[in-house]
Design a protein around this motif. Structure first.
Motif, PDB file in Angstrom:
ATOM      1  N   PHE A   1       1.921  -2.591   7.056  1.00  0.00           N
ATOM      2  CA  PHE A   1       3.052  -2.060   6.075  1.00  0.00           C
ATOM      3  C   PHE A   1       2.839  -2.617   4.713  1.00  0.00           C
ATOM      4  O   PHE A   1       3.865  -3.127   4.280  1.00  0.00           O
ATOM      5  CB  PHE A   1       4.567  -2.353   6.683  1.00  0.00           C
ATOM      6  CG  PHE A   1       4.729  -1.517   8.155  1.00  0.00           C
ATOM      7  CD1 PHE A   1       4.904  -0.378   7.911  1.00  0.00           C
ATOM      8  CD2 PHE A   1       4.691  -2.236   9.179  1.00  0.00           C
ATOM      9  CE1 PHE A   1       5.237   0.363   8.914  1.00  0.00           C
ATOM     10  CE2 PHE A   1       5.066  -1.434  10.394  1.00  0.00           C
ATOM     11  CZ  PHE A   1       5.245  -0.166  10.088  1.00  0.00           C
ATOM     12  N   GLY A   2       1.507  -2.308   4.176  1.00  0.00           N
ATOM     13  CA  GLY A   2       1.322  -2.903   2.958  1.00  0.00           C
ATOM     14  C   GLY A   2       0.265  -3.822   2.565  1.00  0.00           C
ATOM     15  O   GLY A   2      -0.284  -4.297   3.530  1.00  0.00           O
ATOM     16  N   CYS A   3      -0.068  -3.763   1.301  1.00  0.00           N
ATOM     17  CA  CYS A   3      -1.301  -4.757   0.966  1.00  0.00           C
ATOM     18  C   CYS A   3      -0.437  -6.108   0.363  1.00  0.00           C
ATOM     19  O   CYS A   3       0.560  -6.357   0.644  1.00  0.00           O
ATOM     20  CB  CYS A   3      -2.290  -4.085   0.013  1.00  0.00           C
ATOM     21  SG  CYS A   3      -1.385  -3.514  -1.496  1.00  0.00           S
TER      22      CYS A   3
ATOM     23  N   HIS B   1       8.975  -9.486   7.002  1.00  0.00           N
ATOM     24  CA  HIS B   1       7.654  -8.770   7.385  1.00  0.00           C
ATOM     25  C   HIS B   1       6.490  -9.331   6.236  1.00  0.00           C
ATOM     26  O   HIS B   1       5.452  -9.562   6.435  1.00  0.00           O
ATOM     27  CB  HIS B   1       7.207  -7.298   7.485  1.00  0.00           C
ATOM     28  CG  HIS B   1       6.978  -6.486   6.313  1.00  0.00           C
ATOM     29  ND1 HIS B   1       7.681  -6.451   5.228  1.00  0.00           N
ATOM     30  CD2 HIS B   1       5.740  -5.889   6.338  1.00  0.00           C
ATOM     31  CE1 HIS B   1       7.036  -5.410   4.454  1.00  0.00           C
ATOM     32  NE2 HIS B   1       5.770  -5.389   5.042  1.00  0.00           N
TER      33      HIS B   1
ATOM     34  N   ARG C   1      -2.180   0.175   6.062  1.00  0.00           N
ATOM     35  CA  ARG C   1      -1.077   0.930   6.649  1.00  0.00           C
ATOM     36  C   ARG C   1      -0.420   0.248   7.704  1.00  0.00           C
ATOM     37  O   ARG C   1       0.731   0.265   8.022  1.00  0.00           O
ATOM     38  CB  ARG C   1      -1.472   2.401   6.980  1.00  0.00           C
ATOM     39  CG  ARG C   1      -1.907   2.936   5.630  1.00  0.00           C
ATOM     40  CD  ARG C   1      -1.051   2.869   4.630  1.00  0.00           C
ATOM     41  NE  ARG C   1       0.299   2.836   4.820  1.00  0.00           N
ATOM     42  CZ  ARG C   1       1.302   3.752   4.847  1.00  0.00           C
ATOM     43  NH1 ARG C   1       0.855   4.971   4.349  1.00  0.00           N
ATOM     44  NH2 ARG C   1       2.534   3.868   5.450  1.00  0.00           N
TER      45      ARG C   1
ATOM     46  N   ALA D   1      10.088  -3.754   6.067  1.00  0.00           N
ATOM     47  CA  ALA D   1       9.331  -3.070   7.225  1.00  0.00           C
ATOM     48  C   ALA D   1       9.409  -3.895   8.386  1.00  0.00           C
ATOM     49  O   ALA D   1       9.731  -5.293   8.391  1.00  0.00           O
ATOM     50  CB  ALA D   1       7.959  -3.009   6.870  1.00  0.00           C
ATOM     51  N   PRO D   2       9.349  -3.522   9.661  1.00  0.00           N
ATOM     52  CA  PRO D   2       9.289  -4.167  10.728  1.00  0.00           C
ATOM     53  C   PRO D   2       8.087  -5.142  10.989  1.00  0.00           C
ATOM     54  O   PRO D   2       7.030  -4.810  10.562  1.00  0.00           O
ATOM     55  CB  PRO D   2       9.378  -3.150  12.134  1.00  0.00           C
ATOM     56  CG  PRO D   2       8.614  -2.014  11.605  1.00  0.00           C
ATOM     57  CD  PRO D   2       8.977  -2.048   9.993  1.00  0.00           C
TER      58      PRO D   2
ATOM     59  N   GLY E   1       2.631  -4.153  -1.714  1.00  0.00           N
ATOM     60  CA  GLY E   1       3.567  -3.624  -0.907  1.00  0.00           C
ATOM     61  C   GLY E   1       4.138  -4.828   0.233  1.00  0.00           C
ATOM     62  O   GLY E   1       5.424  -4.617   0.301  1.00  0.00           O
TER      63      GLY E   1
END
Lengths: 56, 378
Positions: free
Chosen positions: B333-335, B350, B330, B110-111, B338
């Motif tokens: 881009f994740g917990c 990230h 969210r 993810a960015p 993720g």
């Protein structure tokens, strides 16, 4: 109240949601299912993930 | 056959007998088989993997929030070091797999962006308030923790909302996705993990390097399951997409219109909303996390203990924190799973930024708990 009551409530809610979804979503088709393993399937990974960047 | 423990409420069976345990295993196996037959073998296997995650986290009493709390409050680095070892094992297998099978497998890439960093910081604070991250909230709810059970639906609503607005947030400023890959990427990742572990041990109290046996059990089981997950699903372990999907499905079923969201109206997400939840990767492992934690808690007679009472403001804080957990995860881009575990484990830059921001947020969240009525510590 004990923890068993909380666990039971959570499991009932989950089961209820799955039952609700079974009626609301497209029917399952096991004959068109993807291969058991993505690795070696020859298919591009297509599942959704929380890290996937948003669509432009 | 069952016994009644002295610590249990009167009349509540606490220790299941052999017959009960055998019956429960048959029932769980039947559920997994039913999913495999109805939805396809991959999805039955993913439910089984999710059950494994739940059994592992609850069985070994391992998680992500507690070790960070112990590092911050008690300078006990052992849990954090255990997490880093687990990620290192996953990375050592995932990097070569991804390099050799880039078409079939994908990482949690993810960015890095402003909203991503802010989301991770807020997530870190909220996870300490409810004492549960993405996986932790599911495990806590399954094992009968009322705070986890109350936070979970609001976590899901927040996750739906965060995804709904995700494009707006990412438009505030994002870098291109940066991925560490191949042999050099793996070397950098392992050096980074070792450096963080070394720093944690340096700052930690003496003896933190001695990991309890249960941590080693958790490390090996989680790493093995995470690698199998990548091979089966084609993507790493994640949690929060599934939670938001559940709310999206309910919203559509009651006549909601998701066309105003660039995220939910994207073809792939529209298809997933319309498809059975039993074909969504993260939903299945989420169900498994809840079920596995419940099974483990029942197995070792952990469901008979009373649920603690909290003041009203504490429940209010749990609800708000649940919403915030979902929404911020969210944007981030994740917990912990993720972004931190799977992001770093599959080479996403990230994941590293997420870790720093969320750890700083955890420091804040720990200090907020007493004022919210969630603990008596000063």
């Amino acid at each position: 109240m004990i923890r068993a009551h909380v666990t039971t409530a959570v499991l009932v809610l989950v089961a209820g949601f799955i039952a609700f979804d079974a009626g609301a979503s497209d029917p399952l088709n096991p004959y068109g299912a993807v291969p058991m393993l993505a690795l070696g399937s020859g298919m591009a990974a297509a599942g959704a993930h929380c890290a996937a960047p948003p669509p432009k | 056959m069952s016994q009644t423990a002295s610590a249990s409420a009167p009349g509540i069976p606490s220790s299941p007998g052999t017959l009960s345990r055998a019956g429960m295993l048959v029932a769980v196996g039947a559920v997994v088989l039913a999913v495999a037959l109805l939805a396809g073998p991959r999805f039955g296997l993913l439910l089984l993997i999710g059950l494994g995650f739940g059994l592992t986290l609850e069985g070994f009493r391992f998680g992500f929030t507690g070790p960070w709390r112990r590092m911050i409050l008690e300078r006990d680095a052992s849990g954090l070091v255990a997490q880093l070892i687990c990620i290192a094992i996953v990375a050592s297998v995932a990097f070569p797999l991804l390099a050799a099978n880039g078409a079939e497998l994908k990482g949690a890439h993810a960015p890095i962006g402003l909203a991503m960093i802010g989301g991770a910081f807020v997530f870190g604070a909220a996870m300490q308030i409810v004492m549960g991250c993405g996986s932790g909230t599911l495990v806590n709810a399954g094992s009968g923790n009322a705070i986890g059970a109350v936070a979970l639906p609001f976590f899901a609503i927040g996750s739906f909302g965060g995804a709904y607005h995700l494009t707006w947030w990412t438009n505030l400023g994002s870098m291109p996705v940066v991925v560490l890959s191949g042999g050099q990427g793996l070397a950098l990742t392992l050096i980074g993990l070792a450096a963080v572990a070394g720093l944690a041990l340096l700052l930690g109290k003496p003896g933190s390097y001695r990991l309890p046996a249960r941590y080693w059990g958790a490390i090996l089981a989680l790493a093995g399951l995470a690698i199998v997950h990548l091979v089966v699903a084609g993507q790493p372990w994640g949690v929060v997409y599934g939670l938001g999907l559940w709310v999206a499905k309910v919203a559509v079923a009651v006549g909601g219109d998701l066309s105003g969201s660039a995220f939910w109206s994207a073809p792939g997400n529209q298809a997933q909303v319309a498809a059975s939840v039993l074909t969504d990767v993260t939903s299945l492992t989420d169900f498994g996390l809840i079920g596995g934690a419940a099974l483990m808690a029942w197995w070792r007679a952990g469901l008979a203990s009373p649920v603690g009472l909290l003041p009203a403001r504490a429940w209010g804080a749990v609800i708000i924190a649940g919403l915030v957990l979902g929404y911020s995860s969210r944007l981030a881009f994740g917990c912990n799973i993720g972004a931190f575990f799977s992001g770093i484990g599959t080479g996403s830059a990230h994941g590293w930024v997420w870790f720093v921001a969320a750890f700083a947020g955890s420091w804040v969240g720990i200090r907020l708990r007493p004022s919210l009525g969630l603990e008596t510590r000063k």
